[in-house]
Design an enzyme around this catalytic site. Sequence first.
Site, PDB file in Angstrom:
ATOM      1  N   ARG A  97     -24.479  12.195 -28.989  1.00  0.00           N
ATOM      2  CA  ARG A  97     -23.533  11.131 -28.599  1.00  0.00           C
ATOM      3  C   ARG A  97     -23.460   9.997 -29.621  1.00  0.00           C
ATOM      4  O   ARG A  97     -23.061   8.881 -29.298  1.00  0.00           O
ATOM      5  CB  ARG A  97     -23.856  10.572 -27.218  1.00  0.00           C
ATOM      6  CG  ARG A  97     -23.801  11.625 -26.144  1.00  0.00           C
ATOM      7  CD  ARG A  97     -23.401  11.044 -24.819  1.00  0.00           C
ATOM      8  NE  ARG A  97     -23.385  12.122 -23.836  1.00  0.00           N
ATOM      9  CZ  ARG A  97     -24.427  12.486 -23.123  1.00  0.00           C
ATOM     10  NH1 ARG A  97     -25.564  11.847 -23.261  1.00  0.00           N
ATOM     11  NH2 ARG A  97     -24.324  13.463 -22.267  1.00  0.00           N
ATOM     12  N   ASN A 141      -0.400   3.342 -43.662  1.00  0.00           N
ATOM     13  CA  ASN A 141       0.242   4.650 -43.822  1.00  0.00           C
ATOM     14  C   ASN A 141       1.495   4.587 -44.682  1.00  0.00           C
ATOM     15  O   ASN A 141       2.205   5.583 -44.805  1.00  0.00           O
ATOM     16  CB  ASN A 141       0.620   5.194 -42.445  1.00  0.00           C
ATOM     17  CG  ASN A 141      -0.401   6.174 -41.980  1.00  0.00           C
ATOM     18  OD1 ASN A 141      -0.381   7.317 -42.396  1.00  0.00           O
ATOM     19  ND2 ASN A 141      -1.306   5.712 -41.137  1.00  0.00           N
ATOM     20  N   GLU A 195      -5.620   1.040 -34.662  1.00  0.00           N
ATOM     21  CA  GLU A 195      -4.273   1.411 -35.101  1.00  0.00           C
ATOM     22  C   GLU A 195      -3.257   1.359 -33.971  1.00  0.00           C
ATOM     23  O   GLU A 195      -2.483   2.292 -33.737  1.00  0.00           O
ATOM     24  CB  GLU A 195      -4.272   2.806 -35.767  1.00  0.00           C
ATOM     25  CG  GLU A 195      -3.044   3.002 -36.643  1.00  0.00           C
ATOM     26  CD  GLU A 195      -3.119   4.228 -37.549  1.00  0.00           C
ATOM     27  OE1 GLU A 195      -4.152   4.402 -38.221  1.00  0.00           O
ATOM     28  OE2 GLU A 195      -2.139   4.963 -37.591  1.00  0.00           O
ATOM     29  N   GLU A 227      -3.751   4.246 -53.968  1.00  0.00           N
ATOM     30  CA  GLU A 227      -4.126   3.490 -52.760  1.00  0.00           C
ATOM     31  C   GLU A 227      -4.355   2.009 -53.104  1.00  0.00           C
ATOM     32  O   GLU A 227      -4.093   1.121 -52.295  1.00  0.00           O
ATOM     33  CB  GLU A 227      -5.384   4.079 -52.101  1.00  0.00           C
ATOM     34  CG  GLU A 227      -5.212   5.482 -51.519  1.00  0.00           C
ATOM     35  CD  GLU A 227      -4.415   5.538 -50.206  1.00  0.00           C
ATOM     36  OE1 GLU A 227      -3.983   4.478 -49.712  1.00  0.00           O
ATOM     37  OE2 GLU A 227      -4.204   6.653 -49.705  1.00  0.00           O
ATOM     38  N   ARG A 240      -2.352  -1.692 -38.445  1.00  0.00           N
ATOM     39  CA  ARG A 240      -3.063  -0.693 -39.261  1.00  0.00           C
ATOM     40  C   ARG A 240      -2.135   0.454 -39.689  1.00  0.00           C
ATOM     41  O   ARG A 240      -2.390   1.124 -40.688  1.00  0.00           O
ATOM     42  CB  ARG A 240      -4.286  -0.153 -38.504  1.00  0.00           C
ATOM     43  CG  ARG A 240      -5.153   0.744 -39.381  1.00  0.00           C
ATOM     44  CD  ARG A 240      -6.523   1.001 -38.806  1.00  0.00           C
ATOM     45  NE  ARG A 240      -7.304   1.838 -39.702  1.00  0.00           N
ATOM     46  CZ  ARG A 240      -8.565   2.157 -39.523  1.00  0.00           C
ATOM     47  NH1 ARG A 240      -9.210   1.702 -38.470  1.00  0.00           N
ATOM     48  NH2 ARG A 240      -9.195   2.923 -40.400  1.00  0.00           N
ATOM     49  N   HIS A 266       2.291  12.870 -47.240  1.00  0.00           N
ATOM     50  CA  HIS A 266       1.515  13.966 -46.622  1.00  0.00           C
ATOM     51  C   HIS A 266       2.320  15.255 -46.595  1.00  0.00           C
ATOM     52  O   HIS A 266       1.774  16.346 -46.796  1.00  0.00           O
ATOM     53  CB  HIS A 266       1.099  13.603 -45.193  1.00  0.00           C
ATOM     54  CG  HIS A 266      -0.172  12.821 -45.131  1.00  0.00           C
ATOM     55  ND1 HIS A 266      -0.488  11.995 -44.084  1.00  0.00           N
ATOM     56  CD2 HIS A 266      -1.216  12.736 -45.992  1.00  0.00           C
ATOM     57  CE1 HIS A 266      -1.671  11.437 -44.297  1.00  0.00           C
ATOM     58  NE2 HIS A 266      -2.134  11.868 -45.449  1.00  0.00           N
ATOM     59  N   HIS A 326      -3.614  13.577 -53.796  1.00  0.00           N
ATOM     60  CA  HIS A 326      -3.180  12.675 -52.717  1.00  0.00           C
ATOM     61  C   HIS A 326      -2.432  11.476 -53.309  1.00  0.00           C
ATOM     62  O   HIS A 326      -1.370  11.081 -52.818  1.00  0.00           O
ATOM     63  CB  HIS A 326      -4.404  12.205 -51.930  1.00  0.00           C
ATOM     64  CG  HIS A 326      -4.073  11.250 -50.830  1.00  0.00           C
ATOM     65  ND1 HIS A 326      -3.386  11.634 -49.694  1.00  0.00           N
ATOM     66  CD2 HIS A 326      -4.306   9.912 -50.691  1.00  0.00           C
ATOM     67  CE1 HIS A 326      -3.230  10.585 -48.903  1.00  0.00           C
ATOM     68  NE2 HIS A 326      -3.774   9.530 -49.480  1.00  0.00           N
ATOM     69  N   LYS A 350      -7.773  -4.004 -47.115  1.00  0.00           N
ATOM     70  CA  LYS A 350      -7.952  -3.043 -46.009  1.00  0.00           C
ATOM     71  C   LYS A 350      -8.807  -3.662 -44.895  1.00  0.00           C
ATOM     72  O   LYS A 350      -8.509  -3.500 -43.714  1.00  0.00           O
ATOM     73  CB  LYS A 350      -8.570  -1.733 -46.514  1.00  0.00           C
ATOM     74  CG  LYS A 350      -8.833  -0.784 -45.371  1.00  0.00           C
ATOM     75  CD  LYS A 350      -8.710   0.659 -45.670  1.00  0.00           C
ATOM     76  CE  LYS A 350      -8.833   1.455 -44.371  1.00  0.00           C
ATOM     77  NZ  LYS A 350      -8.981   2.872 -44.574  1.00  0.00           N
ATOM     78  N   HIS A 402       2.753   7.495 -46.743  1.00  0.00           N
ATOM     79  CA  HIS A 402       2.032   8.699 -46.321  1.00  0.00           C
ATOM     80  C   HIS A 402       2.885   9.666 -45.492  1.00  0.00           C
ATOM     81  O   HIS A 402       2.526  10.829 -45.372  1.00  0.00           O
ATOM     82  CB  HIS A 402       0.771   8.324 -45.536  1.00  0.00           C
ATOM     83  CG  HIS A 402      -0.327   7.785 -46.414  1.00  0.00           C
ATOM     84  ND1 HIS A 402      -0.178   6.649 -47.173  1.00  0.00           N
ATOM     85  CD2 HIS A 402      -1.587   8.246 -46.663  1.00  0.00           C
ATOM     86  CE1 HIS A 402      -1.307   6.422 -47.843  1.00  0.00           C
ATOM     87  NE2 HIS A 402      -2.172   7.376 -47.554  1.00  0.00           N
ATOM     88  N   LYS A 458     -12.562   5.543 -39.625  1.00  0.00           N
ATOM     89  CA  LYS A 458     -11.893   6.781 -39.201  1.00  0.00           C
ATOM     90  C   LYS A 458     -12.735   7.954 -39.662  1.00  0.00           C
ATOM     91  O   LYS A 458     -13.008   8.098 -40.859  1.00  0.00           O
ATOM     92  CB  LYS A 458     -10.506   6.895 -39.837  1.00  0.00           C
ATOM     93  CG  LYS A 458      -9.440   6.073 -39.141  1.00  0.00           C
ATOM     94  CD  LYS A 458      -8.063   6.379 -39.706  1.00  0.00           C
ATOM     95  CE  LYS A 458      -7.006   5.550 -39.014  1.00  0.00           C
ATOM     96  NZ  LYS A 458      -5.685   5.693 -39.654  1.00  0.00           N
TER      97      LYS A 458
HETATM   98  N1  GLY Z   1      -6.424   5.438 -44.373  1.00  0.00           N
HETATM   99  C1  GLY Z   1      -5.711   4.677 -43.448  1.00  0.00           C
HETATM  100  C2  GLY Z   1      -6.558   4.004 -42.436  1.00  0.00           C
HETATM  101  O1  GLY Z   1      -7.770   3.959 -42.581  1.00  0.00           O
HETATM  102  O2  GLY Z   1      -6.058   3.505 -41.470  1.00  0.00           O
END
Ligand code: GLY
Length: 362
Positions: free
Chosen positions: A130, A248, A240, A194, A244, A255, A270, A230, A251, A152
């Site tokens: 957990r 993107n 998000e 980025e 947030r 993507h 990327h 960031k 992207h 993330k």
């Molecule tokens: N890579 C985008 C984020 O961390 O939200």
Amino acid sequence: MVNWRPDKASEAYLRAMQATYLLHGCPIFIEPLETTLPEWLQTRVYSNVLIIADEHTHQFCLPIINRLQLPVVPTLCVIPAGESFKDLDTCALIWRAMENAGLDRKALVINLGGGVIGDMGGFCAATWKRGIDFIQIPTTLLSMTDAAIGGKVGIDFHALKNVIGLIRQPAGVFIDPVFLHTLPQRELHSGMAEIVKHAAISHELDRPWVHQLPHTPDWFETLRASVGIKVRIVEEDPHESGLRMLLNFGHTIGHALESYYLHTPSPFTHGEAITIGMICEQYLQPAQNLHANLLKKQLMSIFKLDPIPLQAVSSLWMLMQQDKKNASGKVRIALPDALPFTMQVLEITQADLERSLLHFNK
Ligand code: GLY
């Protein structure tokens, strides 16, 4: 011994250690590793430590860690390198290594690698018993400036990128550009996209830390500036549900390009894919501004990219149907707005995609 850690006290300690940023309790150090990691480990009581590396970081980056004289003796788990291994089968290998090493709930996982290792190692740690502590030691520019920050963690499932995962802040992020010397130039350039994205979001495209790219006199300065942007966004919107999404930018189209070209003889990195994505998506903003020209100029000073054949449009559009930002079947893009750290969300059509690619190809 009872391994109880008073969080408040440790937070005070981290302030004293002068983490570069503190993001929802997670210290982010952008300093030489030898000045941060051994001392940080001294302050913690861990029953066991497992380092997760891939074949590349095992060869090129682990020797740098081994020179640090850490106050712990970690066990090692080495997995195959590459996005195609970011899946449940590799998670099973990692969980097996955790089981074999006897990792209990007071153990620590150290993720030594780029985005795949950070995301997948973080996911395995966040789900083991957990959730146990993990730290990120990013070794690529992409992961230093983006993937390692913000919590993330996750894996791919079939063709869908990062669809299984969660948000869980690491116990620490240790960023040291020393690892950048181990990267091929194309991979280094990929991370620069980025960095430019962060500068576009904060309207700082004319600052030396970004406009000197692809040359960088001081990686520490560049990374502190880029990561700071960031951190500011994730601090405001960790899950998000709003701002947030702006991370993107580029992207949605990027993507799709990355997936479409993945199995061709010349896949995009990327950074290359989101560079085209940013130029195309910015073009779709109703009120075009100088910012767009500056963005394109900056990106083109780093990347030399061929036009995209328009026969790709319908396949790209199908891939864009899978984007996580979509709502009620509509494809949405997130763009920087007129003020720093503000966002516009636009619904776009296949015709918009085609128009933007024509603009990119000009
Ligand atoms: N890579 C985008 C984020 O961390 O939200």
